[in-house]
Each structure stands twice: as C-alpha cells, then as structure tokens.
Motif scaffolding. Structure first.
Motif, mmCIF file in Angstrom:
data_model
loop_
_atom_site.group_PDB
_atom_site.id
_atom_site.type_symbol
_atom_site.label_atom_id
_atom_site.label_comp_id
_atom_site.label_asym_id
_atom_site.label_seq_id
_atom_site.Cartn_x
_atom_site.Cartn_y
_atom_site.Cartn_z
ATOM 1 N N MET A 1 0.843 -1.174 0.000
ATOM 2 C CA MET A 1 0.000 0.000 0.000
ATOM 3 C C MET A 1 0.896 1.247 0.000
ATOM 4 O O MET A 1 1.889 1.312 0.707
ATOM 5 C CB MET A 1 -0.916 -0.013 1.212
ATOM 6 C CG MET A 1 -1.909 1.114 1.210
ATOM 7 S SD MET A 1 -3.097 1.022 2.543
ATOM 8 C CE MET A 1 -4.292 -0.055 1.820
ATOM 9 N N VAL A 2 0.516 2.217 -0.799
ATOM 10 C CA VAL A 2 1.291 3.451 -0.931
ATOM 11 C C VAL A 2 1.012 4.355 0.271
ATOM 12 O O VAL A 2 -0.147 4.580 0.627
ATOM 13 C CB VAL A 2 0.907 4.178 -2.240
ATOM 14 C CG1 VAL A 2 1.688 5.465 -2.388
ATOM 15 C CG2 VAL A 2 1.126 3.277 -3.445
ATOM 16 N N PRO A 3 2.054 4.883 0.910
ATOM 17 C CA PRO A 3 1.828 5.795 2.044
ATOM 18 C C PRO A 3 1.094 7.074 1.606
ATOM 19 O O PRO A 3 1.253 7.552 0.490
ATOM 20 C CB PRO A 3 3.237 6.121 2.527
ATOM 21 C CG PRO A 3 4.097 5.038 1.990
ATOM 22 C CD PRO A 3 3.463 4.573 0.727
ATOM 23 N N VAL A 4 0.310 7.623 2.522
ATOM 24 C CA VAL A 4 -0.499 8.803 2.228
ATOM 25 C C VAL A 4 0.383 10.018 1.945
ATOM 26 O O VAL A 4 0.012 10.888 1.161
ATOM 27 C CB VAL A 4 -1.469 9.078 3.397
ATOM 28 C CG1 VAL A 4 -2.301 10.312 3.146
ATOM 29 C CG2 VAL A 4 -2.357 7.882 3.638
ATOM 30 N N GLU A 5 1.546 10.059 2.546
ATOM 31 C CA GLU A 5 2.433 11.200 2.352
ATOM 32 C C GLU A 5 2.837 11.359 0.894
ATOM 33 O O GLU A 5 3.051 12.471 0.418
ATOM 34 C CB GLU A 5 3.682 11.063 3.223
ATOM 35 C CG GLU A 5 3.414 11.191 4.714
ATOM 36 C CD GLU A 5 2.900 9.897 5.331
ATOM 37 O OE1 GLU A 5 3.013 8.824 4.707
ATOM 38 O OE2 GLU A 5 2.376 9.971 6.452
ATOM 39 N N TYR A 6 2.940 10.261 0.158
ATOM 40 C CA TYR A 6 3.273 10.340 -1.263
ATOM 41 C C TYR A 6 2.178 11.070 -2.040
ATOM 42 O O TYR A 6 2.466 11.815 -2.977
ATOM 43 C CB TYR A 6 3.480 8.948 -1.850
ATOM 44 C CG TYR A 6 4.726 8.240 -1.363
ATOM 45 C CD1 TYR A 6 5.683 8.876 -0.579
ATOM 46 C CD2 TYR A 6 4.957 6.918 -1.691
ATOM 47 C CE1 TYR A 6 6.811 8.230 -0.138
ATOM 48 C CE2 TYR A 6 6.087 6.254 -1.252
ATOM 49 C CZ TYR A 6 7.012 6.912 -0.485
ATOM 50 O OH TYR A 6 8.137 6.271 -0.053
ATOM 51 N N PHE A 7 0.934 10.839 -1.650
ATOM 52 C CA PHE A 7 -0.172 11.532 -2.304
ATOM 53 C C PHE A 7 -0.119 13.030 -2.019
ATOM 54 O O PHE A 7 -0.423 13.849 -2.890
ATOM 55 C CB PHE A 7 -1.518 10.959 -1.859
ATOM 56 C CG PHE A 7 -1.759 9.571 -2.345
ATOM 57 C CD1 PHE A 7 -1.953 9.309 -3.689
ATOM 58 C CD2 PHE A 7 -1.795 8.517 -1.452
ATOM 59 C CE1 PHE A 7 -2.184 8.036 -4.144
ATOM 60 C CE2 PHE A 7 -2.021 7.233 -1.887
ATOM 61 C CZ PHE A 7 -2.210 6.981 -3.243
ATOM 62 N N PHE A 8 0.276 13.407 -0.809
ATOM 63 C CA PHE A 8 0.395 14.822 -0.470
ATOM 64 C C PHE A 8 1.527 15.480 -1.257
ATOM 65 O O PHE A 8 1.390 16.614 -1.721
ATOM 66 C CB PHE A 8 0.612 15.011 1.027
ATOM 67 C CG PHE A 8 -0.562 14.599 1.870
ATOM 68 C CD1 PHE A 8 -1.858 14.870 1.470
ATOM 69 C CD2 PHE A 8 -0.369 13.938 3.064
ATOM 70 C CE1 PHE A 8 -2.936 14.495 2.235
ATOM 71 C CE2 PHE A 8 -1.445 13.558 3.845
ATOM 72 C CZ PHE A 8 -2.730 13.841 3.430
ATOM 73 N N VAL A 9 2.622 14.775 -1.406
ATOM 74 C CA VAL A 9 3.741 15.311 -2.186
ATOM 75 C C VAL A 9 3.334 15.468 -3.649
ATOM 76 O O VAL A 9 3.599 16.504 -4.272
ATOM 77 C CB VAL A 9 4.987 14.411 -2.042
ATOM 78 C CG1 VAL A 9 6.069 14.805 -3.021
ATOM 79 C CG2 VAL A 9 5.505 14.449 -0.618
ATOM 80 N N LEU A 10 2.677 14.458 -4.206
ATOM 81 C CA LEU A 10 2.210 14.542 -5.586
ATOM 82 C C LEU A 10 1.213 15.682 -5.765
ATOM 83 O O LEU A 10 1.270 16.428 -6.745
ATOM 84 C CB LEU A 10 1.575 13.219 -6.011
ATOM 85 C CG LEU A 10 0.978 13.179 -7.419
ATOM 86 C CD1 LEU A 10 2.062 13.396 -8.457
ATOM 87 C CD2 LEU A 10 0.255 11.865 -7.636
ATOM 88 N N SER A 11 0.333 15.853 -4.805
ATOM 89 C CA SER A 11 -0.635 16.938 -4.857
ATOM 90 C C SER A 11 0.052 18.295 -4.806
ATOM 91 O O SER A 11 -0.328 19.221 -5.536
ATOM 92 C CB SER A 11 -1.627 16.796 -3.708
ATOM 93 O OG SER A 11 -2.526 17.859 -3.696
ATOM 94 N N ALA A 12 1.047 18.435 -3.961
ATOM 95 C CA ALA A 12 1.783 19.706 -3.878
ATOM 96 C C ALA A 12 2.516 19.996 -5.180
ATOM 97 O O ALA A 12 2.525 21.141 -5.662
ATOM 98 C CB ALA A 12 2.764 19.667 -2.714
ATOM 99 N N ILE A 13 3.096 18.966 -5.781
ATOM 100 C CA ILE A 13 3.796 19.155 -7.059
ATOM 101 C C ILE A 13 2.806 19.580 -8.140
ATOM 102 O O ILE A 13 3.070 20.524 -8.902
ATOM 103 C CB ILE A 13 4.550 17.863 -7.453
ATOM 104 C CG1 ILE A 13 5.730 17.631 -6.513
ATOM 105 C CG2 ILE A 13 5.026 17.935 -8.895
ATOM 106 C CD1 ILE A 13 6.373 16.275 -6.657
ATOM 107 N N LEU A 14 1.655 18.913 -8.221
ATOM 108 C CA LEU A 14 0.630 19.295 -9.195
ATOM 109 C C LEU A 14 0.154 20.723 -8.974
ATOM 110 O O LEU A 14 -0.033 21.487 -9.923
ATOM 111 C CB LEU A 14 -0.566 18.349 -9.111
ATOM 112 C CG LEU A 14 -0.460 16.993 -9.770
ATOM 113 C CD1 LEU A 14 -1.696 16.170 -9.467
ATOM 114 C CD2 LEU A 14 -0.284 17.137 -11.251
ATOM 115 N N PHE A 15 -0.040 21.084 -7.711
ATOM 116 C CA PHE A 15 -0.507 22.431 -7.393
ATOM 117 C C PHE A 15 0.492 23.484 -7.854
ATOM 118 O O PHE A 15 0.125 24.468 -8.497
ATOM 119 C CB PHE A 15 -0.760 22.556 -5.886
ATOM 120 C CG PHE A 15 -1.271 23.895 -5.478
ATOM 121 C CD1 PHE A 15 -2.614 24.206 -5.615
ATOM 122 C CD2 PHE A 15 -0.415 24.845 -4.950
ATOM 123 C CE1 PHE A 15 -3.091 25.443 -5.243
ATOM 124 C CE2 PHE A 15 -0.883 26.084 -4.576
ATOM 125 C CZ PHE A 15 -2.233 26.387 -4.722
#
Length: 102
Positions: A1-15
């Motif tokens: 399972m992918v850690p949630v922090e990776y999703f936050f980092v990806l979201s910040a990069i997209l933003f």
C-alpha cells in the motif's frame, strides 16, 4: 500500500506546476489547463485526507466527485468564453483581452 504522504507530495507538485503555468503562460488554453491541474491537486488532497483521517468512510471521495463536476462545468464555460474571444480578436492570447478595457 502506498503511504499517504506520497499523495500529499504529488498533490503539492501538481498544485505548484499549475500555479506556475497559470502565472507564466499568456495563452488562454494553457491557463485553463493550469487551473485544471490545481483543481486535480485539490481532488487528490480530498481523497488522501479521507484515507488518512476517516479510512472507512467515503466523504472525501464524494467531495472529489462533486469537485470534478464543478471543474467540468467551469471548463465548459471557460472554453465557450475562449472561443468567443478568439472569434472576436482572432487571437487566444491574454494580451488580446486587454483591448476590451475602455
């Protein structure tokens, strides 16, 4: 399972890519795509925070679906405005809209 922090980092990069694209581009279509990147980052945050705070519930995903619907409506209106600007000024640049100010 992918850690949630990776999703936050990806979201910040997209933003930040979306904000950078919106600030630096002068093409209306490119600016619209940049806004869509920002809204996709928000959708990703909704889903990630839902998974982090309330793993068994679906509120974040419903917010994401609602946001996607609003984004689709916003895109349709923005494309209609861009088409009208292009028909009138024969340009899709932001500088062409400055002629509207009188």
């Amino acid at each position: 399972m992918v850690p949630v922090e990776y999703f936050f980092v990806l979201s910040a990069i997209l933003f930040f890519i979306g904000v950078f694209g919106f600030v630096t581009r002068r093409n209306l279509i490119a600016m619209l795509v940049s806004i869509e990147l920002v809204l996709n980052a928000v959708d990703l945050n909704f889903a990630a925070f839902n998974r982090l705070l309330h793993p068994g519930e679906m509120e974040g995903f419903f917010f994401s679906l609602f946001s996607i619907g609003v984004s689709a409506a916003e895109s349709a209106v923005a494309i209609a405005i861009i088409l009208n600007v292009y028909r009138h000024f024969k340009s899709d640049s932001v500088d062409a809209i400055k002629n509207l100010k009188k």
